[in-house]
Design a protein around this motif. Structure first.
Motif, PDB file in Angstrom:
ATOM      1  N   HIS A 202      23.561  24.901  87.372  1.00  0.00           N
ATOM      2  CA  HIS A 202      23.742  24.811  88.824  1.00  0.00           C
ATOM      3  C   HIS A 202      25.067  24.156  89.227  1.00  0.00           C
ATOM      4  O   HIS A 202      25.487  23.172  88.611  1.00  0.00           O
ATOM      5  CB  HIS A 202      22.630  23.954  89.438  1.00  0.00           C
TER       6      HIS A 202
ATOM      7  N   HIS B 191      19.838  18.455  88.896  1.00  0.00           N
ATOM      8  CA  HIS B 191      19.628  18.665  87.457  1.00  0.00           C
ATOM      9  C   HIS B 191      20.505  19.804  86.959  1.00  0.00           C
ATOM     10  O   HIS B 191      20.926  20.668  87.734  1.00  0.00           O
ATOM     11  CB  HIS B 191      18.151  18.990  87.177  1.00  0.00           C
TER      12      HIS B 191
ATOM     13  N   ASP C 223      19.720  26.653  82.487  1.00  0.00           N
ATOM     14  CA  ASP C 223      19.765  26.426  83.927  1.00  0.00           C
ATOM     15  C   ASP C 223      21.156  25.832  84.200  1.00  0.00           C
ATOM     16  O   ASP C 223      21.571  24.883  83.512  1.00  0.00           O
ATOM     17  CB  ASP C 223      18.651  25.415  84.281  1.00  0.00           C
TER      18      ASP C 223
ATOM     19  N   ASP D 133      17.896  29.950  94.092  1.00  0.00           N
ATOM     20  CA  ASP D 133      17.445  29.399  92.815  1.00  0.00           C
ATOM     21  C   ASP D 133      17.159  30.547  91.856  1.00  0.00           C
ATOM     22  O   ASP D 133      17.072  31.717  92.251  1.00  0.00           O
ATOM     23  CB  ASP D 133      16.202  28.515  93.006  1.00  0.00           C
TER      24      ASP D 133
END
Ligand code: VGL
Ligand code: ZN
Length: 200
Positions: free
Chosen positions: A49, A82, A47, A114
């Motif tokens: 971001h 996060h 992940d 997302d």
């Protein structure tokens, strides 16, 4: 025909003390390392971001983590900040055998969308490239492990089943966030989609 292990988001922020900690997230690391030996292809996802990502509650006024907002592509749960690109929280758990990875797929880089699944962003159409990679290597069977069972693991498993892979989720090597019954709902949905759910 070959089989790949997909290791979903085993990153510091999803482990105890992380920004979006999943209970027991770190307990699956050694079993996952051991499982890697049995697969010809190992894929890790991360992940990843930007710091102003729209899935963060901090990117919205008067919102807090776990609130739900409407985005262009549907409902979006808002998360604590996060897995910010380049941060310690975005790194793999230090004990994860990341050197074994054949490929690492990063997802969630578009600030407006997302991306739970390893295959498509949450708009359901923008591909990550993983399907092309797996097809090219003639991978037809997938085993999924990692974090979190009810979000990134489930979304990846459902997309994989839709794309025609034979999909197994090892629940013993996955842990869930379980916000508002999301874990049982995800298990139900995976099971209805023909995903093979096993515990060992
Ligand atoms: C995830 C929530 C937000 C996951 C990622 O890896 O399951 N969950 N971003
Ligand atoms: Zn995320």
């Amino acid at each position: 025909m070959s089989e790949a292990l997909l290791v979903i988001d085993v990153q510091n922020d999803f482990c105890p003390k992380g920004a979006l900690a999943v209970a027991g997230g770190d307990t699956i690391v050694q079993p996952i390392n051991a499982a890697m030996d049995k697969f010809s292809t190992v894929v890790l996802t991360q992940d990843w971001h930007p710091n102003d990502h729209k899935s963060f509650a901090s990117s919205h006024e008067n919102k807090k983590p776990f609130d739900i907002v409407e985005m262009l592509y549907g409902d979006q749960v808002l998360w604590p900040d996060h897995c910010i690109q380049g941060s310690m929280g975005a790194r793999f758990h230090p004990d994860l055998n990341h050197t074994r990875a054949d490929v690492i797929i990063r997802k969630g880089s578009n600030p407006a969308v997302d991306s739970y699944s390893a295959f498509f962003e949450n708009d359901k159409v923008t591909p990550t490239g993983l399907h092309g990679y797996l097809k090219n290597r003639e991978v037809t069977k997938l085993t999924l492990v990692g974090l979190a069972t009810d979000y990134c693991v489930a979304f990846s498993a459902l997309d994989a089943a839709k794309l025609g892979y034979a999909v197994t989720v090892r629940l013993d090597m996955a842990r869930g966030i379980d916000s508002d019954g999301s874990l049982n709902a995800a298990i139900d949905e995976m099971s209805k989609a023909g995903v093979n759910l096993v515990n060992g």
